[in-house]
Design a protein around this motif. Sequence first.
Motif, PDB file in Angstrom:
ATOM      1  N   ALA A 156       1.089  -1.091   0.037  1.00  0.00           N
ATOM      2  CA  ALA A 156       0.214  -0.071  -0.015  1.00  0.00           C
ATOM      3  C   ALA A 156       0.767   1.127  -0.079  1.00  0.00           C
ATOM      4  N   CYS A 157       0.622   2.203  -0.887  1.00  0.00           N
ATOM      5  CA  CYS A 157       1.208   3.431  -0.854  1.00  0.00           C
ATOM      6  C   CYS A 157       1.159   3.999   0.512  1.00  0.00           C
ATOM      7  N   PRO A 158       2.122   4.423   1.089  1.00  0.00           N
ATOM      8  CA  PRO A 158       2.175   5.213   2.423  1.00  0.00           C
ATOM      9  C   PRO A 158       1.466   6.485   2.357  1.00  0.00           C
ATOM     10  N   LYS A 159       1.617   7.156   1.082  1.00  0.00           N
ATOM     11  CA  LYS A 159       0.718   8.492   1.243  1.00  0.00           C
ATOM     12  C   LYS A 159      -0.641   8.415   0.743  1.00  0.00           C
ATOM     13  N   CYS A 160      -1.019   7.538  -0.147  1.00  0.00           N
ATOM     14  CA  CYS A 160      -2.514   7.564  -0.597  1.00  0.00           C
ATOM     15  C   CYS A 160      -3.300   6.319  -0.353  1.00  0.00           C
ATOM     16  N   ARG A 161      -2.523   5.336  -0.014  1.00  0.00           N
ATOM     17  CA  ARG A 161      -2.887   3.992   0.354  1.00  0.00           C
ATOM     18  C   ARG A 161      -3.444   3.265  -0.960  1.00  0.00           C
ATOM     19  N   GLN A 162      -3.005   3.592  -2.211  1.00  0.00           N
ATOM     20  CA  GLN A 162      -3.202   2.815  -3.479  1.00  0.00           C
ATOM     21  C   GLN A 162      -2.457   1.650  -3.159  1.00  0.00           C
ATOM     22  N   SER A 163      -3.045   0.764  -3.773  1.00  0.00           N
ATOM     23  CA  SER A 163      -2.172  -0.746  -3.706  1.00  0.00           C
ATOM     24  C   SER A 163      -1.466  -1.043  -4.868  1.00  0.00           C
ATOM     25  N   THR A 170       7.349   3.465  -7.536  1.00  0.00           N
ATOM     26  CA  THR A 170       6.583   4.775  -7.552  1.00  0.00           C
ATOM     27  C   THR A 170       5.131   4.489  -7.623  1.00  0.00           C
ATOM     28  N   CYS A 171       4.407   5.255  -6.749  1.00  0.00           N
ATOM     29  CA  CYS A 171       3.010   4.899  -6.734  1.00  0.00           C
ATOM     30  C   CYS A 171       2.389   5.595  -8.024  1.00  0.00           C
ATOM     31  N   PRO A 172       1.723   4.667  -8.736  1.00  0.00           N
ATOM     32  CA  PRO A 172       1.054   5.001 -10.123  1.00  0.00           C
ATOM     33  C   PRO A 172      -0.078   6.065  -9.986  1.00  0.00           C
ATOM     34  N   ARG A 173      -0.497   6.386  -8.532  1.00  0.00           N
ATOM     35  CA  ARG A 173      -1.787   7.303  -8.418  1.00  0.00           C
ATOM     36  C   ARG A 173      -1.075   8.954  -8.118  1.00  0.00           C
ATOM     37  N   CYS A 174      -0.092   8.798  -7.121  1.00  0.00           N
ATOM     38  CA  CYS A 174       0.375   9.976  -6.474  1.00  0.00           C
ATOM     39  C   CYS A 174       1.845  10.425  -6.614  1.00  0.00           C
ATOM     40  N   ARG A 175       2.813   9.389  -7.401  1.00  0.00           N
ATOM     41  CA  ARG A 175       3.920   9.553  -7.834  1.00  0.00           C
ATOM     42  C   ARG A 175       4.748   9.517  -6.348  1.00  0.00           C
ATOM     43  N   GLU A 176       4.280   9.066  -5.523  1.00  0.00           N
ATOM     44  CA  GLU A 176       5.095   9.221  -4.193  1.00  0.00           C
ATOM     45  C   GLU A 176       6.141   7.846  -4.356  1.00  0.00           C
ATOM     46  N   LYS A 177       7.428   8.033  -3.955  1.00  0.00           N
ATOM     47  CA  LYS A 177       8.363   6.977  -3.913  1.00  0.00           C
ATOM     48  C   LYS A 177       8.708   6.418  -2.811  1.00  0.00           C
TER      49      LYS A 177
HETATM   50 ZN   LIG Z   1       0.154   7.026  -3.768  1.00  0.00          ZN
END
Ligand SMILES: [Zn+2]
Length: 130
Positions: free
Chosen positions: A98-105, A118-125
């Motif tokens: 799960a992305c630590p920022k937006c919880r996108q899996s 790299t999160c596909p939704r919010c680009r968080e690395k």
């Molecule tokens: Zn994210």
Amino acid sequence: MGEKKGRFKQWLKRIMAGRYGTDQLNTVILWAGVLLCLISIFVSGTWVNLLLTALSYVCVGVALFRCFSRNTYKRYKENRKFLFLLERLKDREHRYFACPKCRQSVRVPKGKGKIAITCPRCREKFVKKA
Ligand SMILES: [Zn+2]
């Protein structure tokens, strides 16, 4: 005979109009209820029996509730989530984070060691061991 069957079908159709009906999740819940009920037979006379019987009633209750629910969208979403989790359990080649920022899996291939994701939704690395 055929007419009677047709009438039953119509009656069922009327009852179920606007209601959710059954899906994979409901089938699993019902089977869990049946299984719990069967197991409880082997431990009759104990508090475990009571617990299992109660749980099996809860399963059947939940299944019935979902079947006759008018909130079809919510029930559909529950089933989707269930199928998604099932898919995840069966998937031995990937790991899910799960992305630590937006919880996108995020799905990554397994056995690559430490990798930067790299999160596909919010680009968080973020870095994880896969
Ligand atoms: Zn994210």
